[in-house]
Motif scaffolding. Structure first.
Motif, short mmCIF file in Angstrom:
data_model
loop_
_atom_site.label_atom_id
_atom_site.label_comp_id
_atom_site.label_asym_id
_atom_site.label_seq_id
_atom_site.Cartn_x
_atom_site.Cartn_y
_atom_site.Cartn_z
N ARG A 111 0.77 -1.31 -0.04
CA ARG A 111 -0.15 0.02 0.03
C ARG A 111 0.89 1.37 -0.03
NH1 ARG A 111 -4.32 1.69 -2.22
NH2 ARG A 111 -5.16 3.54 -1.11
N TRP A 117 -6.05 -1.72 -4.07
CA TRP A 117 -6.39 -2.59 -3.19
C TRP A 117 -6.98 -4.14 -3.67
CZ3 TRP A 117 -5.33 -2.40 1.48
CH2 TRP A 117 -5.32 -0.81 2.19
N SER A 135 -13.76 -4.25 2.37
CA SER A 135 -13.30 -3.02 3.18
C SER A 135 -12.50 -3.70 4.46
CB SER A 135 -14.26 -2.62 4.18
OG SER A 135 -15.12 -3.41 4.86
N PRO A 138 -8.43 -2.59 3.76
CA PRO A 138 -8.08 -1.09 4.01
C PRO A 138 -8.32 -0.87 5.42
CG PRO A 138 -9.52 -1.36 2.08
CD PRO A 138 -9.30 -2.66 2.60
#
Length: 233
Positions: A111, A117, A135, A138
């Protein structure tokens, strides 16, 4: 007197009625035996006593009234199937990059280098073996970065002071913004402090009205119960 009359004289025949029936019947001349002895009151009372004793016996009632139930076989213990997939390993958050596991280091490195992602999620599934929600990674990346930050002990009092000051400023600004919103709705222009005091008074008045309403309803319910008791009496 002929021979038949001599055979059935009152002395030789103890049952004259049976004799008359024999003479009139088609089989006249055949000697019939004595009639069955009727049950005496004493014998009937003895039978009733025996039945009553049997009815009072618990074992007798159990044998007669309740049919025997078939004993059920002992149930077999439930056997659990072995899991087809190994349970997921716990992925606790580390407090520094050096303490991270390989998959978390990979997450941070990819990242920080600008990887998408989608690519990170694919690499994670290949390395860890678990599919993740959209999600999950993240959020994990954000928590890891936040967990790495160490606040100095001397800055803790400043944290508390800054929070209190910002909240006080927001409280003052909040009532000023409320005053402006009231003007846009057609109200008079008031100062924020005045609106704050008025709002507190309204809340106190509303609480008193609510308590008074509860008291009236409680008294009315008590009177209704009392009237019901009087009518029942």
């Amino acid at each position: 007197m002929d021979e038949a009359e001599q055979l059935y004289t009152p002395q030789s025949n103890p049952h004259p009625t049976e004799m008359a029936q024999t003479q009139d019947s088609p089989i006249a001349g055949v000697v019939m035996g004595p009639p069955a002895t009727p049950a005496t009151p004493k014998t009937a009372a003895k039978k009733r006593k025996t039945l009553a004793a049997a009815a009072s016996d618990d074992s007798y009632e159990a044998d007669v009234a309740t049919p025997a139930k078939k004993a059920k076989g002992t149930p077999k213990p439930r056997q659990r199937k072995a899991p087809t997939k190994a349970p997921n390993k716990s992925k606790a958050l580390a407090t520094s990059y050096d303490l991270c596991e390989e998959h978390d280091k990979m997450l941070i490195d990819m990242r920080d280098s600008g990887a998408s992602w989608t690519d990170i999620r694919k690499a994670w599934e290949e390395k860890v073996g678990d599919a993740t929600a959209y999600s999950t990674l993240p959020n994990r990346y954000s928590r890891l970065k936040s967990n790495f930050v160490v606040i100095r002990e001397s800055d803790n009092p400043k944290l508390i002071e800054a929070k209190q000051e910002v909240e006080a400023e927001f409280e003052r600004e909040k009532w000023g913004q409320i005053a402006e919103r009231m003007v846009s709705k057609g109200a008079e222009r008031y100062k924020g402090d005045a609106l704050n005091r008025q709002y507190k008074k309204l809340m106190v008045f509303a609480q008193e009205m609510f308590k008074a309403k509860e008291g009236v309803e409680g008294e009315a319910g008590g009177e209704g119960e009392g009237e019901g008791m009087d009518e029942g009496a």
